[in-house]
Design an enzyme around this catalytic site. Structure first.
Site, short mmCIF file in Angstrom:
data_model
loop_
_atom_site.label_atom_id
_atom_site.label_comp_id
_atom_site.label_asym_id
_atom_site.label_seq_id
_atom_site.Cartn_x
_atom_site.Cartn_y
_atom_site.Cartn_z
N TYR A 148 -76.65 -62.76 -47.13
CA TYR A 148 -77.14 -62.05 -46.14
C TYR A 148 -78.24 -60.93 -46.57
O TYR A 148 -78.18 -60.33 -47.78
CB TYR A 148 -76.00 -61.17 -45.61
CG TYR A 148 -76.26 -60.10 -44.63
CD1 TYR A 148 -76.77 -60.70 -43.18
CD2 TYR A 148 -76.30 -58.62 -44.76
CE1 TYR A 148 -77.06 -59.91 -42.35
CE2 TYR A 148 -76.59 -58.02 -43.59
CZ TYR A 148 -76.82 -58.22 -42.19
OH TYR A 148 -77.25 -57.64 -41.39
N ASP A 243 -82.07 -59.70 -54.06
CA ASP A 243 -81.62 -58.66 -53.11
C ASP A 243 -80.47 -57.64 -53.62
O ASP A 243 -79.43 -58.59 -53.88
CB ASP A 243 -81.29 -59.24 -51.88
CG ASP A 243 -80.69 -58.52 -50.81
OD1 ASP A 243 -80.53 -57.11 -51.23
OD2 ASP A 243 -80.52 -58.94 -49.72
N LYS A 271 -78.03 -48.93 -50.02
CA LYS A 271 -76.64 -48.57 -50.28
C LYS A 271 -76.55 -47.22 -51.20
O LYS A 271 -76.81 -46.24 -51.00
CB LYS A 271 -75.63 -49.61 -50.81
CG LYS A 271 -75.68 -50.70 -49.52
CD LYS A 271 -74.41 -51.80 -49.57
CE LYS A 271 -74.78 -52.86 -48.74
NZ LYS A 271 -74.00 -52.65 -47.57
C1 LIG Z 1 -77.49 -58.01 -49.87
C2 LIG Z 1 -77.63 -57.19 -48.58
N1 LIG Z 1 -78.78 -57.26 -48.38
C3 LIG Z 1 -79.10 -56.47 -47.17
C4 LIG Z 1 -78.29 -55.96 -46.30
C5 LIG Z 1 -78.84 -54.97 -45.30
O1 LIG Z 1 -78.66 -53.99 -45.27
P1 LIG Z 1 -78.41 -52.54 -44.39
O2 LIG Z 1 -77.18 -53.00 -43.61
O3 LIG Z 1 -78.58 -51.18 -44.80
O4 LIG Z 1 -79.50 -52.90 -43.33
C6 LIG Z 1 -77.16 -55.80 -46.83
C7 LIG Z 1 -76.04 -55.03 -45.93
O5 LIG Z 1 -75.05 -55.12 -46.31
C8 LIG Z 1 -76.51 -56.51 -48.18
O6 LIG Z 1 -75.41 -56.57 -48.25
#
Ligand SMILES: Cc1ncc(COP(=O)(O)O)c(C=O)c1O
Length: 431
Positions: A148, A243, A271
């Site tokens: 994700y 990511d 985060k």
């Molecule tokens: C690996 C990863 N990338 C991107 C995101 C998206 O972040 P946000 O929820 O702050 O938009 C998340 C959210 O859980 C994530 O775990």
């Protein structure tokens, strides 16, 4: 904690919420759809604990989905925020706090020579994709099934987590013309990536992945997978993007790239770097980041980006994480938790597998091994739901989906882990 759990106020509030917000929430997984039953409405959080509006206390292994690595509402973070508040909540102009957090991120994360702050992980990933395309002049992207990267259109293909939980393989409203450029491969499958490069010569801008997956449950990379991607992207003139929104400053201070020594071209963060306030970031090689406006032509902007409160919470959180022994402690307690859960599952006759690295863990109700999303989907979801509810009723708050990783914090004690394992033994004995 007395059984059954009294949740009258949670139920009332959530019933009202459903009339005024879609599904009663502002982010889907919170609604407990995949585990069933009513979600718990939180009132306050502190350290390793959360309290709901009915006064029940929980040991929290969600940690606001990752940011609360020092424990919720750490006094140093709260005090720094109180002082920062007095100076105003938003500047919309350069401020020193941005330099301080940027330098901390650059010092910590091996691939990052320059950084741009945004307001969420989604925004970081959307921006990094535009940058990958701008820098290479190519449009196609490789992502992995079950990873994700936020809710941007071109990432909502086999996107794991909330999308998987709701059983939506894709989302309506995402144009085919956008996702046509998104190529997918199974996680840990280098041959599949090689084949995509062979089938699309000179067209792939880059590969983006969670270098340890958290959004299909906890899935670490097989030995050689990250190294292989580094070689393949270089050979094909494509960029490698980690990511690390979830793993950054959690798996190690410098993220998975520091832990495993594989350095991507670009990295997204979120985060933990916001210490519980809304922050995301993308950064990487100076030559690539120099394309971002106003240094270069790739446009990306944000009214609240670099917000002084968010920068303050991030700086204090990273300072706390720099203390000696931090990651050793996270690893120690999380190992005790993960090994304990697996042992109890074995003793109570449940097929399960899982693991942990530092303060991130997962448990699948399948014999495994789990190397990718297809493997994860073999889990007994009905059993996970019963396990989740049983733990909740005993004061243990786990992520409400089999396809989410769990998080510990510096505030979790040995005693908390013991209580959690005792609850798990009771629940698994009756599943
Ligand atoms: C690996 C990863 N990338 C991107 C995101 C998206 O972040 P946000 O929820 O702050 O938009 C998340 C959210 O859980 C994530 O775990």
């Amino acid at each position: 904690m007395t059984l059954p759990l009294t949740t009258t106020k949670s139920e009332e509030i959530f019933a009202s919420a459903q009339k005024i917000m879609p599904g009663g929430v502002n982010s889907p997984v919170r609604a407990f759809k995949s585990v069933g039953g009513q979600p718990i409405v939180f009132d306050r959080v502190k350290g390793a604990y959360a309290w709901d509006v009915d006064g029940n206390q929980y040991i929290d292994y969600v940690g606001s989905w990752g940011p609360a690595i020092c424990g919720h509402a750490h006094p140093d973070v709260i005090n720094a925020l109180k002082a920062a508040l007095e100076k105003g909540t938003s500047f919309g102009a350069p401020c020193l706090l941005e330099n301080i957090l940027a330098e901390m991120v650059i010092d910590a994360v091996p691939s990052v020579e320059m950084v741009r702050f945004v307001n969420s992980g989604t925004e970081a990933c959307l921006s990094v994709l535009r940058l990958m395309r701008a820098f290479t002049g190519r449009e196609k992207l490789i992502k992995f099934e079950g990873c994700y990267h936020g809710h941007g259109d071109m990432f909502l293909v086999k996107a794991g987590s909330g999308v998987a939980t709701l059983g939506l393989p894709d989302s309506p409203g995402v144009p085919k013309s956008v996702t046509i450029s998104t190529l997918t491969a199974p996680y840990n499958d280098l041959e599949a990536v090689k084949q995509l490069f062979n089938e699309n010569p000179g067209e792939i801008a880059g590969v983006i992945l969670e270098p340890i997956v958290g959004n299909a449950g906890f899935i670490p990379p097989d030995g050689g997978f990250l190294e292989g991607l580094r070689v393949l992207t270089r050979e094909n003139g494509a960029l490698l993007v980690f990511d690390e929104v979830m793993t950054g400053f959690r798996i190690a201070y410098g993220g998975v790239q520091e832990k495993f020594g594989v350095i991507p071209d670009l990295t997204t963060l979120g985060k933990v770097i916001g210490g519980g306030l809304p922050v995301g970031a993308y950064g990487g090689r100076r030559d690539i980041m120099s394309m971002v406006a106003p240094a270069g032509p790739m446009y990306q902007a944000g009214t609240l980006s670099g917000n002084p409160l968010a920068m303050t919470a991030g700086i204090k959180t990273l300072e706390l994480l720099q203390k000696p022994g931090t990651y050793e402690y996270l690893d120690k307690i999380t190992k005790k938790l993960s090994n304990g859960l697996l042992q109890i599952a074995k003793e109570t006759g449940h097929a399960a597998c899982g693991g942990q690295i530092s303060g991130m863990f997962g448990l699948f109700f399948t014999p495994g091994p789990v190397h990718n999303y297809e493997d994860a989907k073999k889990s007994d979801l009905a059993k996970f739901s019963r396990f989740h509810r049983g733990m909740l009723e005993r004061g243990i708050y786990l992520a409400p989906s089999q396809f989410e990783a769990g998080f510990t914090s510096l505030a979790h004690t040995d005693e908390d882990i013991d209580k959690t394992l005792a609850a798990a033994r009771e629940v698994m004995s009756s599943l």
